[in-house]
Scaffold this motif. Structure first.
Motif, mmCIF file in Angstrom:
data_model
loop_
_atom_site.group_PDB
_atom_site.id
_atom_site.type_symbol
_atom_site.label_atom_id
_atom_site.label_comp_id
_atom_site.label_asym_id
_atom_site.label_seq_id
_atom_site.Cartn_x
_atom_site.Cartn_y
_atom_site.Cartn_z
ATOM 1 N N THR A 15 0.760 -1.411 0.419
ATOM 2 C CA THR A 15 -0.127 -0.329 0.144
ATOM 3 C C THR A 15 0.942 1.300 0.336
ATOM 4 N N GLY A 16 2.244 1.233 -0.014
ATOM 5 C CA GLY A 16 2.681 2.481 0.853
ATOM 6 C C GLY A 16 3.482 2.402 -1.530
ATOM 7 N N SER A 17 3.933 3.863 -1.360
ATOM 8 C CA SER A 17 4.914 4.503 -2.269
ATOM 9 C C SER A 17 5.301 3.442 -3.379
ATOM 10 N N ILE A 18 6.389 3.363 -2.505
ATOM 11 C CA ILE A 18 7.449 1.630 -3.549
ATOM 12 C C ILE A 18 6.180 0.266 -4.518
ATOM 13 N N ASN A 43 -0.652 -1.419 6.390
ATOM 14 C CA ASN A 43 -0.773 -1.368 7.946
ATOM 15 C C ASN A 43 -1.829 -1.089 8.035
ATOM 16 N N ALA A 127 13.944 -2.785 -1.232
ATOM 17 C CA ALA A 127 13.717 -1.502 -1.616
ATOM 18 C C ALA A 127 14.003 -0.895 0.598
ATOM 19 N N GLU A 130 16.520 0.123 5.139
ATOM 20 C CA GLU A 130 17.137 -0.255 6.839
ATOM 21 C C GLU A 130 17.443 -1.689 7.050
ATOM 22 N N ASP A 154 16.455 0.884 -4.181
ATOM 23 C CA ASP A 154 16.924 2.013 -4.210
ATOM 24 C C ASP A 154 17.572 2.246 -5.154
ATOM 25 N N GLY A 209 7.123 7.914 0.410
ATOM 26 C CA GLY A 209 6.506 8.215 1.515
ATOM 27 C C GLY A 209 7.556 9.231 2.274
HETATM 28 P P1 NAD Z 1 5.332 4.583 1.768
HETATM 29 O O1 NAD Z 1 5.254 4.754 3.640
HETATM 30 O O2 NAD Z 1 4.741 5.132 1.448
HETATM 31 O O3 NAD Z 1 4.619 2.804 2.911
HETATM 32 C C1 NAD Z 1 5.526 2.214 3.928
HETATM 33 C C2 NAD Z 1 4.460 0.693 3.212
HETATM 34 O O4 NAD Z 1 5.114 -0.001 4.652
HETATM 35 C C3 NAD Z 1 2.871 0.640 3.961
HETATM 36 O O5 NAD Z 1 3.038 -0.093 2.784
HETATM 37 C C4 NAD Z 1 2.925 0.447 4.717
HETATM 38 O O6 NAD Z 1 1.435 0.009 5.137
HETATM 39 C C5 NAD Z 1 3.450 0.070 5.748
HETATM 40 N N1 NAD Z 1 4.093 0.050 7.283
HETATM 41 C C6 NAD Z 1 4.199 1.051 7.688
HETATM 42 N N2 NAD Z 1 4.134 0.657 8.763
HETATM 43 C C7 NAD Z 1 4.343 -0.382 8.994
HETATM 44 C C8 NAD Z 1 4.991 -1.517 10.492
HETATM 45 N N3 NAD Z 1 5.351 -1.428 11.589
HETATM 46 N N4 NAD Z 1 4.301 -2.777 10.200
HETATM 47 C C9 NAD Z 1 4.350 -3.420 8.033
HETATM 48 N N5 NAD Z 1 3.679 -2.630 7.576
HETATM 49 C C10 NAD Z 1 4.077 -1.272 7.830
HETATM 50 O O7 NAD Z 1 6.952 4.199 2.349
HETATM 51 P P2 NAD Z 1 8.084 3.919 1.050
HETATM 52 O O8 NAD Z 1 8.174 5.240 0.444
HETATM 53 O O9 NAD Z 1 6.794 2.905 0.150
HETATM 54 O O10 NAD Z 1 9.130 3.261 1.389
HETATM 55 C C11 NAD Z 1 9.114 1.709 1.853
HETATM 56 C C12 NAD Z 1 10.431 1.109 1.939
HETATM 57 O O11 NAD Z 1 11.210 1.419 0.321
HETATM 58 C C13 NAD Z 1 11.319 2.640 2.821
HETATM 59 O O12 NAD Z 1 12.243 1.452 3.772
HETATM 60 C C14 NAD Z 1 12.488 2.996 2.065
HETATM 61 O O13 NAD Z 1 13.351 4.187 3.053
HETATM 62 C C15 NAD Z 1 12.650 2.273 1.096
HETATM 63 N N6 NAD Z 1 12.522 3.584 -0.720
HETATM 64 C C16 NAD Z 1 11.333 4.106 -1.054
HETATM 65 C C17 NAD Z 1 11.888 4.820 -2.135
HETATM 66 C C18 NAD Z 1 11.260 5.552 -2.669
HETATM 67 O O14 NAD Z 1 10.279 6.028 -3.899
HETATM 68 N N7 NAD Z 1 9.634 5.572 -2.211
HETATM 69 C C19 NAD Z 1 13.846 4.756 -2.313
HETATM 70 C C20 NAD Z 1 14.168 3.625 -1.971
HETATM 71 C C21 NAD Z 1 13.865 3.375 -1.010
#
Ligand code: NAD
Ligand code: MG
Length: 394
Positions: A15-18, A43, A127, A130, A154, A209
């Motif tokens: 459901t997040g950005s990635i 989440n 992605a 951490e 990434d 995100g």
């Molecule tokens: P986001 O906040 O858009 O999405 C996070 C996802 O994790 C969601 O599906 C959410 O429901 C879930 N989540 C949140 N808290 C949670 C918990 N406590 N337990 C289980 N699931 C949980 O984040 P994002 O931008 O998609 O980033 C996700 C990962 O990818 C991060 O580690 C970020 O550093 C990495 N990343 C993102 C990008 C990007 O372009 N967005 C680029 C490189 C790396």
């Protein structure tokens, strides 16, 4: 024509950005025709998770929060899609037999399920940086033991992965991570002192995100990426450079002993990296904006300023100290970030708190197993919370 069994995919953090970008890529590459979706996890955003699970015919949907179990269950009633929740639900998700897992849960919460999937031997599209920052070599050795591939998502690390010649490892001199500089690239320390989460989250080039957007503004994101690069590609701290490149067109570079530098370029769109990780070793066909060099006209570079962006210095400190300092840096930073988002901590104090916690916990022994990593993470969070309480009490 004999059709091979479709690849089974799971997306942790769909459901997040990635996660959403990943489903978009899956859709472009044939969706349910070509892939079987094993598990999707989210989440709080139950509605979106349920819709994704139905649209892609997932076998199972998991919400990380037990409080949302009933809502998810009722949203998916009659669909035949299995539902689970909480930490145990995430571990169940990891145990399902997907061949390829997108690890896109944000923060340390992603560590345990990703590690479990890695141990099971799934290919991990990573992605969640951490994982590597906190668990480093333990995570790499779990992948090795499991026998799956580790595919960096990434954008910087995906770029390096694309141009790193495995058979020329001995000739790799350095990697150069590009950084956009974020919204405060030209801001003074004085200006940065008073910024809010609303301004810090506005990234000039990438849509991401909330947490990673703010980490980009403080350059803690680049700090995490330096440590991530170290573990992914087996580099020494001295081999990792950071250069500010405001246009975010060059996603990173590898320098070799003959003076050659290979770079990967593209529009700032995460679907390129996701698609590469999904189709590796082939290249997929994706509707990403094509670069028009005449229109771009120029690419700029600047040396990063570690006085205004101390996170970069902290990354080097964590790498030279080694041991669990990566886990400590990340755990302390997450607590400080949370406090900044909630308006309880000034922007620049995130690095101050993190550094103090790193110093205080510099004596922790190296991790022998994941329990040591989780313990270091917990201690760092506790210490950061204590320091912030003292600070706020004045
Ligand atoms: P986001 O906040 O858009 O999405 C996070 C996802 O994790 C969601 O599906 C959410 O429901 C879930 N989540 C949140 N808290 C949670 C918990 N406590 N337990 C289980 N699931 C949980 O984040 P994002 O931008 O998609 O980033 C996700 C990962 O990818 C991060 O580690 C970020 O550093 C990495 N990343 C993102 C990008 C990007 O372009 N967005 C680029 C490189 C790396
Ligand atoms: Mg990145």
């Amino acid at each position: 024509t004999g059709k091979t069994a479709p690849r089974r995919l799971s997306i942790f953090g769909s459901t997040g950005s990635i996660g959403q970008n990943t489903l978009n890529v899956v859709d472009h590459l044939g969706g349910r025709e070509n892939f079987e979706i094993s598990v999707l996890t989210g989440n709080g955003n139950v509605e979106l998770l349920a819709r994704q699970a139905k649209d892609f015919g997932a076998r199972m949907a998991v919400t990380a929060n037990d409080r949302h179990y009933e809502a998810l269950k009722s949203a998916l009633s009659g669909s035949g899609i299995a539902v689970a929740s909480g930490k145990s639900g995430l571990m169940e998700a990891a145990d399902r037999g997907a061949d390829w897992v997108m690890a896109a849960i944000v923060g340390t919460a992603g560590l345990a399920p990703t590690l479990a999937a890695a141990k099971r031997g799934a290919d991990i599209a990573l992605a969640n940086k951490e994982c590597l920052v906190s668990a480093g070599d333990l995570f790499i050795s779990a992948i090795r033991k499991g026998g799956g591939r580790l595919l960096p998502v990434d954008s910087e690390h995906n770029a390096i992965f694309q141009v790193l010649e495995e058979n020329q490892r001995h000739a790799i001199e350095r990697v150069v991570l590009t950084a956009s500089g974020g919204p405060f690239r030209t801001a003074s320390l004085k200006e940065m002192a008073g910024v809010t989460a609303e301004t810090a989250r506005a990234h000039p080039n990438w849509s991401m995100g909330l947490k990673i957007s703010i980490d980009s503004a403080s350059m803690f994101n680049k700090a995490l990426e330096m440590i991530e690069a170290r573990h992914l590609f087996g580099l020494t701290p001295e081999q990792i450079e950071v250069i500010i490149h405001p246009q975010s067109i060059i996603h990173s570079m590898v320098g070799y002993t003959d003076g050659s530098v290979l770079a990967q370029l593209g529009a700032p769109d995460m679907r390129t990296a996701i698609g590469y990780a999904l189709s590796f070793p082939r290249r997929p066909n994706l509707p990403i904006e094509r670069l028009d060099f005449a229109k771009l006209a120029r690419l700029d570079f600047e040396a990063p300023d570690e006085l205004r962006f101390p996170a970069l210095r902290l990354a080097r400190l964590a790498m030279t100290r080694g041991g669990v300092q990566g886990a400590v840096l990340n755990g302390a930073k997450e607590v400080a970030l949370e406090a900044f988002i909630e308006g309880r901590l000034p922007f620049l104090a995130m690095a101050e708190i993190t550094e103090r916690v790193m110093d205080d916990l510099a004596g922790l022994p190296p991790a022998e197993d994941m329990d040591d990593v989780f313990a270091a993470d917990r201690q760092a969070r506790q210490r950061a919370a204590d320091l912030m309480k003292l600070e706020i009490a004045g």
